[in-house]
Each structure stands twice: as structure tokens, then as C-alpha cells.
Scaffold this motif. Structure first.
Motif, PDB file in Angstrom:
ATOM      1  N   LEU A  50      42.195  68.039 112.544  1.00 25.98           N
ATOM      2  CA  LEU A  50      42.985  68.240 113.755  1.00 25.98           C
ATOM      3  C   LEU A  50      43.436  69.691 113.886  1.00 25.98           C
ATOM      4  O   LEU A  50      43.352  70.286 114.964  1.00 25.98           O
ATOM      5  CB  LEU A  50      44.198  67.307 113.750  1.00 25.98           C
ATOM      6  N   HIS A  51      43.873  70.274 112.779  1.00 29.81           N
ATOM      7  CA  HIS A  51      44.438  71.618 112.833  1.00 29.81           C
ATOM      8  C   HIS A  51      43.378  72.713 112.919  1.00 29.81           C
ATOM      9  O   HIS A  51      43.734  73.887 113.053  1.00 29.81           O
ATOM     10  CB  HIS A  51      45.387  71.839 111.652  1.00 29.81           C
ATOM     11  N   ARG A  52      42.105  72.325 112.895  1.00 27.14           N
ATOM     12  CA  ARG A  52      41.071  73.308 113.215  1.00 27.14           C
ATOM     13  C   ARG A  52      41.074  73.658 114.698  1.00 27.14           C
ATOM     14  O   ARG A  52      40.431  74.625 115.115  1.00 27.14           O
ATOM     15  CB  ARG A  52      39.688  72.780 112.803  1.00 27.14           C
ATOM     16  N   LEU A  53      41.818  72.879 115.489  1.00 24.43           N
ATOM     17  CA  LEU A  53      41.994  73.225 116.899  1.00 24.43           C
ATOM     18  C   LEU A  53      42.640  74.590 117.073  1.00 24.43           C
ATOM     19  O   LEU A  53      42.568  75.180 118.153  1.00 24.43           O
ATOM     20  CB  LEU A  53      42.852  72.168 117.600  1.00 24.43           C
ATOM     21  N   VAL A  54      43.298  75.091 116.030  1.00 24.70           N
ATOM     22  CA  VAL A  54      43.969  76.380 116.144  1.00 24.70           C
ATOM     23  C   VAL A  54      42.978  77.483 116.495  1.00 24.70           C
ATOM     24  O   VAL A  54      43.335  78.446 117.199  1.00 24.70           O
ATOM     25  CB  VAL A  54      44.725  76.717 114.834  1.00 24.70           C
ATOM     26  N   TYR A  55      41.716  77.352 116.061  1.00 23.09           N
ATOM     27  CA  TYR A  55      40.722  78.372 116.385  1.00 23.09           C
ATOM     28  C   TYR A  55      40.411  78.353 117.887  1.00 23.09           C
ATOM     29  O   TYR A  55      40.293  79.410 118.520  1.00 23.09           O
ATOM     30  CB  TYR A  55      39.439  78.144 115.578  1.00 23.09           C
ATOM     31  N   LEU A  56      40.290  77.146 118.448  1.00 25.12           N
ATOM     32  CA  LEU A  56      40.054  77.026 119.890  1.00 25.12           C
ATOM     33  C   LEU A  56      41.265  77.542 120.671  1.00 25.12           C
ATOM     34  O   LEU A  56      41.114  78.226 121.687  1.00 25.12           O
ATOM     35  CB  LEU A  56      39.777  75.565 120.245  1.00 25.12           C
ATOM     36  N   VAL A  57      42.469  77.211 120.183  1.00 21.44           N
ATOM     37  CA  VAL A  57      43.687  77.690 120.835  1.00 21.44           C
ATOM     38  C   VAL A  57      43.725  79.219 120.847  1.00 21.44           C
ATOM     39  O   VAL A  57      44.071  79.839 121.864  1.00 21.44           O
ATOM     40  CB  VAL A  57      44.933  77.122 120.128  1.00 21.44           C
ATOM     41  N   ALA A  58      43.370  79.824 119.727  1.00 25.05           N
ATOM     42  CA  ALA A  58      43.393  81.289 119.642  1.00 25.05           C
ATOM     43  C   ALA A  58      42.382  81.913 120.609  1.00 25.05           C
ATOM     44  O   ALA A  58      42.689  82.904 121.285  1.00 25.05           O
ATOM     45  CB  ALA A  58      43.094  81.727 118.213  1.00 25.05           C
ATOM     46  N   ILE A  59      41.185  81.347 120.694  1.00 25.78           N
ATOM     47  CA  ILE A  59      40.165  81.877 121.606  1.00 25.78           C
ATOM     48  C   ILE A  59      40.628  81.742 123.056  1.00 25.78           C
ATOM     49  O   ILE A  59      40.521  82.682 123.851  1.00 25.78           O
ATOM     50  CB  ILE A  59      38.822  81.146 121.391  1.00 25.78           C
ATOM     51  N   LEU A  60      41.170  80.577 123.403  1.00 23.91           N
ATOM     52  CA  LEU A  60      41.661  80.370 124.766  1.00 23.91           C
ATOM     53  C   LEU A  60      42.840  81.284 125.076  1.00 23.91           C
ATOM     54  O   LEU A  60      42.978  81.775 126.200  1.00 23.91           O
ATOM     55  CB  LEU A  60      42.079  78.900 124.952  1.00 23.91           C
ATOM     56  N   SER A  61      43.692  81.522 124.085  1.00 23.69           N
ATOM     57  CA  SER A  61      44.858  82.377 124.297  1.00 23.69           C
ATOM     58  C   SER A  61      44.446  83.818 124.568  1.00 23.69           C
ATOM     59  O   SER A  61      44.997  84.487 125.453  1.00 23.69           O
ATOM     60  CB  SER A  61      45.785  82.315 123.078  1.00 23.69           C
ATOM     61  N   VAL A  62      43.468  84.318 123.808  1.00 24.41           N
ATOM     62  CA  VAL A  62      42.973  85.679 124.042  1.00 24.41           C
ATOM     63  C   VAL A  62      42.284  85.761 125.404  1.00 24.41           C
ATOM     64  O   VAL A  62      42.434  86.751 126.135  1.00 24.41           O
ATOM     65  CB  VAL A  62      42.022  86.106 122.910  1.00 24.41           C
ATOM     66  N   LEU A  63      41.543  84.713 125.764  1.00 22.86           N
ATOM     67  CA  LEU A  63      40.890  84.690 127.076  1.00 22.86           C
ATOM     68  C   LEU A  63      41.941  84.668 128.196  1.00 22.86           C
ATOM     69  O   LEU A  63      41.786  85.363 129.220  1.00 22.86           O
ATOM     70  CB  LEU A  63      39.979  83.466 127.184  1.00 22.86           C
ATOM     71  N   HIS A  64      43.000  83.896 127.999  1.00 27.61           N
ATOM     72  CA  HIS A  64      44.102  83.854 128.977  1.00 27.61           C
ATOM     73  C   HIS A  64      44.733  85.240 129.134  1.00 27.61           C
ATOM     74  O   HIS A  64      45.015  85.687 130.258  1.00 27.61           O
ATOM     75  CB  HIS A  64      45.145  82.841 128.489  1.00 27.61           C
ATOM     76  N   PHE A  65      44.932  85.919 128.027  1.00 25.87           N
ATOM     77  CA  PHE A  65      45.501  87.266 128.043  1.00 25.87           C
ATOM     78  C   PHE A  65      44.563  88.238 128.760  1.00 25.87           C
ATOM     79  O   PHE A  65      44.993  89.101 129.543  1.00 25.87           O
ATOM     80  CB  PHE A  65      45.766  87.711 126.615  1.00 25.87           C
ATOM     81  N   PHE A  66      43.254  88.083 128.496  1.00 20.30           N
ATOM     82  CA  PHE A  66      42.256  88.940 129.147  1.00 20.30           C
ATOM     83  C   PHE A  66      42.275  88.747 130.659  1.00 20.30           C
ATOM     84  O   PHE A  66      42.267  89.714 131.425  1.00 20.30           O
ATOM     85  CB  PHE A  66      40.866  88.627 128.594  1.00 20.30           C
ATOM     86  N   LEU A  67      42.294  87.482 131.108  1.00 23.48           N
ATOM     87  CA  LEU A  67      42.285  87.207 132.546  1.00 23.48           C
ATOM     88  C   LEU A  67      43.556  87.727 133.216  1.00 23.48           C
ATOM     89  O   LEU A  67      43.522  88.172 134.367  1.00 23.48           O
ATOM     90  CB  LEU A  67      42.145  85.698 132.780  1.00 23.48           C
ATOM     91  N   LYS A  68      44.669  87.667 132.490  1.00 20.33           N
ATOM     92  CA  LYS A  68      45.927  88.173 133.038  1.00 20.33           C
ATOM     93  C   LYS A  68      45.871  89.695 133.208  1.00 20.33           C
ATOM     94  O   LYS A  68      46.326  90.235 134.215  1.00 20.33           O
ATOM     95  CB  LYS A  68      47.077  87.796 132.111  1.00 20.33           C
ATOM     96  N   LYS A  69      45.335  90.390 132.219  1.00 22.21           N
ATOM     97  CA  LYS A  69      45.275  91.843 132.262  1.00 22.21           C
ATOM     98  C   LYS A  69      44.142  92.359 133.149  1.00 22.21           C
ATOM     99  O   LYS A  69      44.168  93.510 133.595  1.00 22.21           O
ATOM    100  CB  LYS A  69      45.100  92.403 130.849  1.00 22.21           C
ATOM    101  N   ALA A  70      43.131  91.507 133.390  1.00 22.87           N
ATOM    102  CA  ALA A  70      41.986  91.947 134.188  1.00 22.87           C
ATOM    103  C   ALA A  70      42.406  92.304 135.601  1.00 22.87           C
ATOM    104  O   ALA A  70      41.828  93.207 136.224  1.00 22.87           O
ATOM    105  CB  ALA A  70      40.920  90.855 134.210  1.00 22.87           C
ATOM    106  N   GLY A  71      43.400  91.593 136.133  1.00 19.41           N
ATOM    107  CA  GLY A  71      43.867  91.897 137.478  1.00 19.41           C
ATOM    108  C   GLY A  71      44.457  93.282 137.590  1.00 19.41           C
ATOM    109  O   GLY A  71      44.453  93.883 138.675  1.00 19.41           O
ATOM    110  N   LYS A  72      44.984  93.808 136.477  1.00 19.36           N
ATOM    111  CA  LYS A  72      45.569  95.148 136.473  1.00 19.36           C
ATOM    112  C   LYS A  72      44.623  96.182 135.866  1.00 19.36           C
ATOM    113  O   LYS A  72      44.998  97.345 135.709  1.00 19.36           O
ATOM    114  CB  LYS A  72      46.873  95.132 135.671  1.00 19.36           C
ATOM    115  N   ASN A  73      43.408  95.727 135.504  1.00 20.42           N
ATOM    116  CA  ASN A  73      42.405  96.610 134.892  1.00 20.42           C
ATOM    117  C   ASN A  73      42.964  97.303 133.648  1.00 20.42           C
ATOM    118  O   ASN A  73      42.713  98.477 133.400  1.00 20.42           O
ATOM    119  CB  ASN A  73      41.914  97.643 135.912  1.00 20.42           C
ATOM    120  N   ASP A  74      43.723  96.516 132.857  1.00 28.38           N
ATOM    121  CA  ASP A  74      44.362  97.042 131.642  1.00 28.38           C
ATOM    122  C   ASP A  74      43.840  96.250 130.455  1.00 28.38           C
ATOM    123  O   ASP A  74      44.246  95.102 130.236  1.00 28.38           O
ATOM    124  CB  ASP A  74      45.891  96.914 131.771  1.00 28.38           C
ATOM    125  N   PHE A  75      42.940  96.854 129.689  1.00 24.61           N
ATOM    126  CA  PHE A  75      42.280  96.125 128.609  1.00 24.61           C
ATOM    127  C   PHE A  75      42.594  96.679 127.228  1.00 24.61           C
ATOM    128  O   PHE A  75      41.983  96.253 126.245  1.00 24.61           O
ATOM    129  CB  PHE A  75      40.755  96.139 128.827  1.00 24.61           C
TER     130      PHE A  75
END
Length: 234
Positions: free
Chosen positions: A149-174
Motif C-alpha cells: 500500500l505504501h508504495r503509493l508514495v512513489y505515485l503521489v510524489a510523481i503526481l505532486s511534482v507534475l501538479h507543481f509543474f502545471l502550476k508554474k507552467a502558467g507563469k513560465n517559471d520552471f
């Protein structure tokens, strides 16, 4: 003082340190120091601290093994729990302060904005990890199911970084996104390398999973040798 005693001594201080960003936000809010857009500041800061603590959680195992610090394993749980706390605050600030708890508008956001969809998915996968982060859950689920069950942490981390990327993409700040993505890639890459080094991928690449050359492994990692019975000579 030994490294174990030092880490056990520092553990409560590290636990309190995780609360400092939250206390700083509360202080800034009370003294009108959250900037020109307080809601955006609260949403942004709580989300970024959740991601930082999540990556710190993933860093515990590599550091523990590379530095030979078994006591560091006790830090992993509270880092993960604090990451969930900031993630919940991140969502609460968005749903309450930005969307005024309008369920219809929130659902519309989820359906039309990928940044919200990905963020909500990360939180949804994170919730069962937080709900099973205590000893009773481990005993109830069993160690093997709990670990799966706790191997889900890897998926959570990938989704979290992707969420951060999509948030910053609107400001073109990477710039920050690149640092977090590189750190996550390094942490996941270390785990793949560690499994490869220990031979955990051998069965995956073998021609047959039931090959006679396959040797079972003890849960603690030691190889089990086949038992050979010798008939006594008369």
C-alpha cells in the motif's frame, strides 16, 4: 554521543521544525504580511511545503543506507504525516478561501483544469497512506500488505511534482520545478539501482518465473538454501 542517540535527540526538534512554516504563515496572516494576494500565498506555500516534506520522506531510506544510520528510519513517519498535513491545508485553502466551498465550482475546476485534477489525485492517493501511518494499521493489514500500500508514495510524489509543474507552467517559471523534479528522479533512480544491485530484478528478466535455478529469499533478505537429505549407508 553516538549517531543513534544524536538522531533520537534531534528527532523531537525536527518534528517541531516541520511546524515552523505553518506557524510562520499564521503569524504573517495575523500581521497582514502575506503580500498583495494572501490567498495565493497560503495556497502556494502550503503546497510547496507538502512537496518538500514528501521528498524529504523519500530521502530517508537512501540516507539511512548510505550513511549507515538505522535510527533515521524513525524520521520517515512524521515527515510523511507532516507532508499530508500541509497537503490538506493546501486543499482547504483552495476550496475554502478561493472557491468559497462551492462544490459545483470545485468539480468544474477538477474536470476542466489539469493542474487541479492532478493535485486532487495526489491528495486522494495520499490519504490512505496517512490513515495507515500508525502501528495498529500495520498489525491489522500485515507487513506485506502495508508495504504494498505504501508504495503509493512513489505515485503521489510523481503526481505532486507534475501538479507543481502545471502550476508554474502558467507563469513560465520552471526553476524550482527543475530542482524538485531532479531530486525526485535521483531518489527514484537510487531505489532502482539498489534493487538491481541486490538482484531483485533477476526474476523479472528470467525466461521462466518457475525456473529451477530460482532460489527463494527469506523475508529478511537472506538466501534460503535447498534442503538435501542424505540416505545413510547400511
Amino acid at each position: 554521543m553516538s549517531s543513534t542517540r544524536l538522531l533520537n535527540f534531534l528527532r523531537p526538534l525536527a518534528l517541531l521544525a516541520c511546524a515552523l512554516p505553518l506557524l510562520a504563515l499564521l503569524w504573517a496572516g495575523q500581521h497582514d504580511r502575506l503580500g498583495s494576494n494572501p490567498v495565493e500565498t497560503l495556497i502556494s506555500d502550503t503546497g510547496e511545503w507538502s512537496l518538500r516534506l514528501l521528498l524529504a520522506t523519500l530521502a530517508v531510506t537512501p540516507l539511512r543506507k548510505l550513511l549507515g544510520l538505522p535510527a533515521l528510519a524513525r524520521w520517515r513517519r512524521f515527515l510523511g504525516v507532516w507532508s499530508l498535513v500541509y497537503a490538506l491545508l493546501h486543499f482547504a485553502a483552495y476550496a475554502w478561501l478561493e472557491m468559497a466551498l462551492d462544490v459545483g465550482e470545485i468539480l468544474r475546476d477538477v474536470m476542466t483544469r489539469p493542474v487541479i485534477t492532478v493535485g486532487l489525485l495526489a491528495l486522494a492517493f495520499m490519504l490512505p497512506l496517512g490513515a495507515t501511518s500508525f502501528n495498529q494499521a500495520i498489525r491489522h493489514l500485515g507487513a506485506a500488505k502495508w508495504q504494498r500500500l505504501h508504495r503509493l508514495v512513489y505515485l503521489v510524489a510523481i503526481l505532486s511534482v507534475l501538479h507543481f509543474f502545471l502550476k508554474k507552467a502558467g507563469k513560465n517559471d520552471f526553476a524550482e520545478v527543475s530542482v524538485h523534479a531532479a531530486l525526485l528522479l535521483a531518489l527514484l533512480g537510487w531505489r532502482v539501482h539498489d534493487k538491481w544491485r541486490r538482484g531483485d530484478f533477476k526474476g523479472f528478466f528470467s525466461a521462466s518465473p518457475h525456473s529451477c535455478s530460482h532460489q527463494p529469499r527469506h523475508p529478511m533478505g537472506a538466501d534460503i538454501q535447498p534442503i538435501v537429505f542424505h540416505r545413510k549407508k547400511p
